[in-house]
Design an enzyme around this catalytic site. Structure first.
Site, PDB file in Angstrom:
ATOM      1  N   ASP A   1      19.291 -23.235 -21.436  1.00  0.00           N
ATOM      2  CA  ASP A   1      19.124 -21.799 -21.265  1.00  0.00           C
ATOM      3  C   ASP A   1      18.731 -21.139 -22.573  1.00  0.00           C
ATOM      4  O   ASP A   1      19.315 -21.395 -23.628  1.00  0.00           O
ATOM      5  CB  ASP A   1      20.417 -21.164 -20.741  1.00  0.00           C
ATOM      6  CG  ASP A   1      20.773 -21.645 -19.350  1.00  0.00           C
ATOM      7  OD1 ASP A   1      19.836 -22.004 -18.610  1.00  0.00           O
ATOM      8  OD2 ASP A   1      21.959 -21.676 -19.014  1.00  0.00           O
TER       9      ASP A   1
ATOM     10  N   GLU B   1      18.598 -18.832  -6.727  1.00  0.00           N
ATOM     11  CA  GLU B   1      19.418 -19.732  -7.541  1.00  0.00           C
ATOM     12  C   GLU B   1      20.585 -18.926  -8.101  1.00  0.00           C
ATOM     13  O   GLU B   1      20.379 -17.977  -8.855  1.00  0.00           O
ATOM     14  CB  GLU B   1      18.619 -20.311  -8.704  1.00  0.00           C
ATOM     15  CG  GLU B   1      17.526 -21.271  -8.323  1.00  0.00           C
ATOM     16  CD  GLU B   1      16.849 -21.840  -9.557  1.00  0.00           C
ATOM     17  OE1 GLU B   1      17.411 -21.709 -10.666  1.00  0.00           O
ATOM     18  OE2 GLU B   1      15.748 -22.394  -9.415  1.00  0.00           O
TER      19      GLU B   1
END
Length: 264
Positions: free
Chosen positions: A59, A48
């Site tokens: 995140d 990724e």
């Protein structure tokens, strides 16, 4: 080889796939590409490539610091294609992980064409719902790209069915509520994968958020088609550079192989 083909190939080996995340541009563009290649050398099956974003929604603090440094160093969306080419040259499929605003700003059709030209397999879009993705569905179909959507514990059966129907490549099962890298994975991930399989059919189900160790990877590999690791790779890169990334990939790869065979 596409993401689905790679996952199918490792399933034939009697194991789940190991999927690793790193943001492009951390510590700089060349360094991030070197680290992604090191992941592949260590045993990561799919990479990724994260696009740095100034206001990430899911995140955790480790990835936020890394992406902020990447932005401070001048990383831009187009650098993702450099990283994708590096990963593909190293022998693994690459997907881009990004918040939708970046793609919309770049131009959906333009990004899809540039990603396909770089050899990329598709996009993971954590903040894009399938029913809002008409333009992306069209562009990804035109350029033969995977569209990987997220589901979570709160996803309703109706939403699960819609997401599976729109997805391609694999279904991203977010095992934890909240941001990445904050808590360890638990039994709720197994339950979520079970729910996903009621709808997923041939679409592989891969689990992310919370996997840090080989032992955790082995556990997830016993019931999922893929094990996704992000924060731990960023920490390894920060602490020890590409060498540490390669060592972590090898350790996690052993863990995945130690898990029970992934479901067919």
């Amino acid at each position: 080889m596409s993401v689905a083909q790679r996952i199918a190939a490792v399933r034939e080996q009697g194991r789940a796939a190991l999927i690793g995340y790193l943001p492009v541009g951390f510590p700089d563009v060349d360094g991030s590409v070197e680290a992604m290649r090191a992941m592949v050398e260590g045993g990561v099956d799919v990479v990724e490539v994260g696009l740095p974003y100034s206001d990430p929604l899911m995140d955790g603090p480790v990835i936020q610091r890394a992406t902020q440094q990447a932005l401070d160093n001048g990383a831009r969306s187009r650098d993702a294609f450099t990283a994708v080419r590096g990963v593909v040259d190293a022998g693994a499929p690459a997907v881009v992980m990004t918040y939708w605003n970046l793609i919309d700003r770049y131009g959906i059709e333009r990004f899809a064409g540039d990603l396909a030209a770089a050899g990329g397999s598709g996009l993971i879009t954590p903040d894009l719902l399938p029913d809002d993705a008409e333009d992306w569905l069209a562009a990804s179909g035109k350029h033969d790209l995977d569209r990987i959507f997220l589901v979570a514990q709160t996803t309703t059966p109706e939403r699960m069915r819609l997401t599976v129907g729109a997805g391609r490549g694999f279904l991203y099962a977010a095992s934890l509520m909240g941001v990445t890298g904050v808590r360890s994975i638990g039994a709720e991930a197994r339950e979520l994968v079970g729910r996903c399989r009621e709808f997923s059919g041939e679409l592989p189900v891969c689990v992310g958020l919370g996997v840090r160790t080989a032992e955790q990877a082995a556990d997830v590999a016993s019931y999922a088609d893929g094990v996704i690791v992000g924060t731990a790779f960023v920490q390894a890169l920060e602490a020890g550079g590409p060498v540490a990334v390669r060592e972590l990939a090898a350790d996690l790869s052993e863990g995945v192989r130690a898990g029970a065979p992934a479901p067919a």
